[in-house]
Design an enzyme around this catalytic site. Structure first.
Site, PDB file in Angstrom:
ATOM      1  N   GLY A 104      -1.162  -8.315  -9.720  1.00 13.15           N
ATOM      2  CA  GLY A 104      -1.245  -7.125  -8.852  1.00 13.15           C
ATOM      3  C   GLY A 104       0.149  -6.708  -8.423  1.00 13.15           C
ATOM      4  N   SER A 129       2.115  -4.056  -9.309  1.00 14.45           N
ATOM      5  CA  SER A 129       2.641  -2.702  -9.509  1.00 14.45           C
ATOM      6  C   SER A 129       2.649  -1.822  -8.271  1.00 14.45           C
ATOM      7  CB  SER A 129       1.819  -2.006 -10.598  1.00 14.45           C
ATOM      8  OG  SER A 129       0.473  -1.921 -10.184  1.00 14.45           O
ATOM      9  N   ALA A 151      -6.476  -8.218 -15.446  1.00 10.46           N
ATOM     10  CA  ALA A 151      -6.155  -9.592 -15.023  1.00 10.46           C
ATOM     11  C   ALA A 151      -7.372 -10.511 -15.079  1.00 10.46           C
ATOM     12  CB  ALA A 151      -5.603  -9.577 -13.601  1.00 10.46           C
ATOM     13  N   LEU A 163      -4.207  -8.858  -6.153  1.00 11.83           N
ATOM     14  CA  LEU A 163      -5.084  -7.865  -6.787  1.00 11.83           C
ATOM     15  C   LEU A 163      -5.943  -7.195  -5.717  1.00 11.83           C
ATOM     16  CD1 LEU A 163      -6.572  -9.777  -9.879  1.00 11.83           C
ATOM     17  CD2 LEU A 163      -4.598  -8.260  -9.832  1.00 11.83           C
ATOM     18  N   ALA A 164      -6.108  -5.897  -5.814  1.00 13.88           N
ATOM     19  CA  ALA A 164      -7.077  -5.196  -4.972  1.00 13.88           C
ATOM     20  C   ALA A 164      -7.865  -4.310  -5.914  1.00 13.88           C
ATOM     21  CB  ALA A 164      -6.375  -4.359  -3.912  1.00 13.88           C
ATOM     22  N   TYR A 203     -14.645  -4.300   9.410  1.00 18.00           N
ATOM     23  CA  TYR A 203     -13.827  -5.104   8.479  1.00 18.00           C
ATOM     24  C   TYR A 203     -14.148  -6.603   8.573  1.00 18.00           C
ATOM     25  CZ  TYR A 203     -10.020  -6.335   5.395  1.00 18.00           C
ATOM     26  OH  TYR A 203      -9.311  -6.820   4.329  1.00 18.00           O
TER      27      TYR A 203
HETATM   28  P1  NAI Z   1      -2.767  -1.936  -4.139  1.00 19.35           P
HETATM   29  O1  NAI Z   1      -3.930  -1.135  -4.520  1.00 19.35           O
HETATM   30  O2  NAI Z   1      -1.518  -1.263  -3.702  1.00 19.35           O
HETATM   31  O3  NAI Z   1      -2.380  -2.912  -5.374  1.00 19.35           O
HETATM   32  C1  NAI Z   1      -3.358  -3.569  -6.128  1.00 19.35           C
HETATM   33  C2  NAI Z   1      -2.746  -4.142  -7.378  1.00 19.35           C
HETATM   34  O4  NAI Z   1      -3.792  -4.771  -8.136  1.00 19.35           O
HETATM   35  C3  NAI Z   1      -2.100  -3.111  -8.310  1.00 19.35           C
HETATM   36  O5  NAI Z   1      -0.944  -3.673  -8.886  1.00 19.35           O
HETATM   37  C4  NAI Z   1      -3.169  -2.913  -9.404  1.00 19.35           C
HETATM   38  O6  NAI Z   1      -2.655  -2.481 -10.637  1.00 19.35           O
HETATM   39  C5  NAI Z   1      -3.685  -4.338  -9.482  1.00 19.35           C
HETATM   40  N1  NAI Z   1      -5.012  -4.441 -10.117  1.00 19.35           N
HETATM   41  C6  NAI Z   1      -6.204  -3.959  -9.680  1.00 19.35           C
HETATM   42  N2  NAI Z   1      -7.188  -4.296 -10.543  1.00 19.35           N
HETATM   43  C7  NAI Z   1      -6.604  -5.007 -11.549  1.00 19.35           C
HETATM   44  C8  NAI Z   1      -7.085  -5.626 -12.730  1.00 19.35           C
HETATM   45  N3  NAI Z   1      -8.373  -5.607 -13.067  1.00 19.35           N
HETATM   46  N4  NAI Z   1      -6.202  -6.230 -13.544  1.00 19.35           N
HETATM   47  C9  NAI Z   1      -4.869  -6.272 -13.231  1.00 19.35           C
HETATM   48  N5  NAI Z   1      -4.368  -5.723 -12.101  1.00 19.35           N
HETATM   49  C10 NAI Z   1      -5.223  -5.092 -11.274  1.00 19.35           C
HETATM   50  O7  NAI Z   1      -3.316  -2.979  -3.046  1.00 19.35           O
HETATM   51  P2  NAI Z   1      -2.722  -3.607  -1.691  1.00 19.35           P
HETATM   52  O8  NAI Z   1      -3.163  -2.788  -0.555  1.00 19.35           O
HETATM   53  O9  NAI Z   1      -1.302  -3.977  -1.848  1.00 19.35           O
HETATM   54  O10 NAI Z   1      -3.601  -4.943  -1.613  1.00 19.35           O
HETATM   55  C11 NAI Z   1      -3.170  -6.189  -2.107  1.00 19.35           C
HETATM   56  C12 NAI Z   1      -3.756  -7.287  -1.240  1.00 19.35           C
HETATM   57  O11 NAI Z   1      -3.245  -7.135   0.092  1.00 19.35           O
HETATM   58  C13 NAI Z   1      -5.281  -7.238  -1.136  1.00 19.35           C
HETATM   59  O12 NAI Z   1      -5.778  -8.554  -1.115  1.00 19.35           O
HETATM   60  C14 NAI Z   1      -5.492  -6.576   0.202  1.00 19.35           C
HETATM   61  O13 NAI Z   1      -6.730  -6.912   0.783  1.00 19.35           O
HETATM   62  C15 NAI Z   1      -4.331  -7.165   0.990  1.00 19.35           C
HETATM   63  N6  NAI Z   1      -4.009  -6.448   2.231  1.00 19.35           N
HETATM   64  C16 NAI Z   1      -3.835  -5.078   2.264  1.00 19.35           C
HETATM   65  C17 NAI Z   1      -3.604  -4.447   3.471  1.00 19.35           C
HETATM   66  C18 NAI Z   1      -3.437  -2.960   3.560  1.00 19.35           C
HETATM   67  O14 NAI Z   1      -3.433  -2.417   4.666  1.00 19.35           O
HETATM   68  N7  NAI Z   1      -3.286  -2.286   2.458  1.00 19.35           N
HETATM   69  C19 NAI Z   1      -3.485  -5.200   4.740  1.00 19.35           C
HETATM   70  C20 NAI Z   1      -3.586  -6.615   4.564  1.00 19.35           C
HETATM   71  C21 NAI Z   1      -3.873  -7.194   3.354  1.00 19.35           C
END
Ligand code: NAI
Length: 399
Positions: free
Chosen positions: A48, A50, A113, A141-142, A237
């Site tokens: 994850g 990118s 992934a 990953l999200a 949440y």
């Molecule tokens: P994002 O959507 O910016 O990034 C997700 C990443 O996962 C991207 O690189 C995407 O290409 C990759 N991805 C998704 N499906 C995939 C697959 N099948 N195969 C390969 N790569 C895949 O997400 P974000 O917000 O950075 O979230 C990441 C983590 O951080 C999650 O666990 C989220 O719950 C956690 N988080 C996010 C917060 C927020 O406010 N955005 C707050 C606290 C935690």
């Protein structure tokens, strides 16, 4: 062609490659000017990588002090006759270019992934071209869908409360509007599926396969990211479907630490701050809270984006004078400033004043929207958006 921002509801339909480049450069400049990580990892796999927290972790580890070589796995789309592609595609391209300029290895795998082939390809690369082992694995990953590893059936995660419906408001970025919405309670199946998509199962499977393949270095660390939030958001949440998935993720860290005993490694979950990322804009009733949180934290000089959070985590909470500063539940708390009593009291007070008419003035809606636009390379300083972009030239950019 001239590329303009296009938003459907809360989904960006286009991105600006030059803006994505600038956003990567800005994050690099931030970590280069920040207190540096000492004694961090040298060979890191980021699942994850990118965008959001994964990309910020990668930039922090490569440019924020430990000069780590990185492998990034992500699911993105490049330019084609159908469109310009996704922001994450260009983030991968420009991260690699900058890292290679610094003499670092920055390998990108773009694909699913969850697929066995991806795991095999990554393991093969670690063995043959990455020195044989990794000393950190970041799981960021999200996603809304994951195929069941046994049956291949696609499981979907949902964002719903449990027991009772929840009503509230959410921001529509396309129309700059606050919309009322009611979420029905999740079914038992939806809870289970969300846990299987966004819980710790796939994290554990990745680590197990990497361990079996013998590609985890002695002392290898692994991290995953989570969210808890203030109590008044619990019904949507923490106590809802996603919170259940996160509880599973937290419990999985202990199992993984057990699994890593033979190599002396450990697993941790970092609880991060609520931020605008392409995943979080989907969490209903959350966006008004984020706008007031931004206002209060900016006024107090406490505001952080993904990159500030990740650099602080590595410098202060993981590789500081004391290693791994965790709470009683073994969690790294990067939401410590968000949850400060004074921050929460002021955010709650502002939230109580919000109406559909005044939401943009009461909260920092301008800042919220700016961060959303920046995720896709729009609204950044130092980018000339009137400049023509050659679609053919973009096709030559490879991650
Ligand atoms: P994002 O959507 O910016 O990034 C997700 C990443 O996962 C991207 O690189 C995407 O290409 C990759 N991805 C998704 N499906 C995939 C697959 N099948 N195969 C390969 N790569 C895949 O997400 P974000 O917000 O950075 O979230 C990441 C983590 O951080 C999650 O666990 C989220 O719950 C956690 N988080 C996010 C917060 C927020 O406010 N955005 C707050 C606290 C935690």
């Amino acid at each position: 062609m001239i590329i303009e921002s296009k938003i459907d509801g809360v989904v960006a339909r286009t991105c600006h490659p030059l803006g994505c480049k600038q956003a990567v450069l800005d994050q690099i400049a931030f970590v280069e000017g920040a207190p540096q990580i000492t004694g961090g990892p040298k060979k890191v796999l980021i699942l994850g990588a990118s965008s959001g927290y994964g990309l910020a972790s990668r930039i922090s580890l490569a440019f924020g002090g430990c000069a780590a070589d990185t492998i990034g796995v992500s699911f993105e789309r490049g330019p084609s006759d159908k469109g310009i592609g996704t922001a994450g595609w260009y983030n991968n391209v420009f991260f690699r270019e900058e890292a290679e300029r610094k003499g670092l290895i920055a390998k990108n795998f773009v694909g699913d992934a969850f697929s066995p082939q991806m795991r095999a390809d990554v393991i093969d690369f670690i063995r043959t071209e990455f020195g044989g082992t990794v000393d950190m694995v970041i799981y960021s990953l999200a996603t809304g869908v994951r195929p069941d590893p046994e049956t291949g059936e696609r499981m979907r995660s949902t964002i719903k409360p449990l027991g009772e419906p929840v009503s509230g408001t959410t921001i529509n970025l396309e129309h700059d509007r606050l919309d009322e919405m009611t979420l029905p309670p999740a079914t038992e199946q939806e809870v289970q599926d969300t846990v299987r998509v966004m819980g710790g199962e796939d994290w554990r499977d990745w680590i197990s396969e990497l361990a079996d393949a013998g590609v985890l270095a002695k002392g290898c660390a692994t991290l995953a990211y989570s969210y808890v939030g203030p109590e008044f958001t619990y019904e949507i949440y923490h106590d809802g479907t996603l919170g259940h998935a996160k509880a599973h993720l937290h419990a999985t860290a202990d199992q993984i630490t057990e699994m890593l005993k033979p190599v002396g490694g450990q697993a941790h979950v970092a609880v991060c701050k609520a931020l605008v990322t392409k995943a979080s804009v989907f969490i209903p009733t959350f966006s008004p809270y984020i706008t007031v949180l931004f206002r209060v934290m900016k006024e107090k000089g406490l505001h952080e984006g993904c990159i500030e959070q990740m650099q602080r985590m590595f410098v202060e909470k993981i590789y500081g004078p004391e290693d791994y500063i965790v709470d009683e539940e073994n969690l790294l708390r990067l939401d410590d400033w968000e949850l400060r009593a004074d921050v929460q009291a002021e955010a709650k007070e502002l939230l109580s004043q919000i109406t559909p008419e005044n939401f943009a003035e009461i909260g920092d809606y301008a800042g919220y929207k700016q961060e959303f636009l920046a995720l896709n390379g729009f609204g950044l300083e130092n980018v000339d958006y009137t400049q023509e972009v050659d679609p053919e030239a973009l096709k030559g950019l490879q991650p």
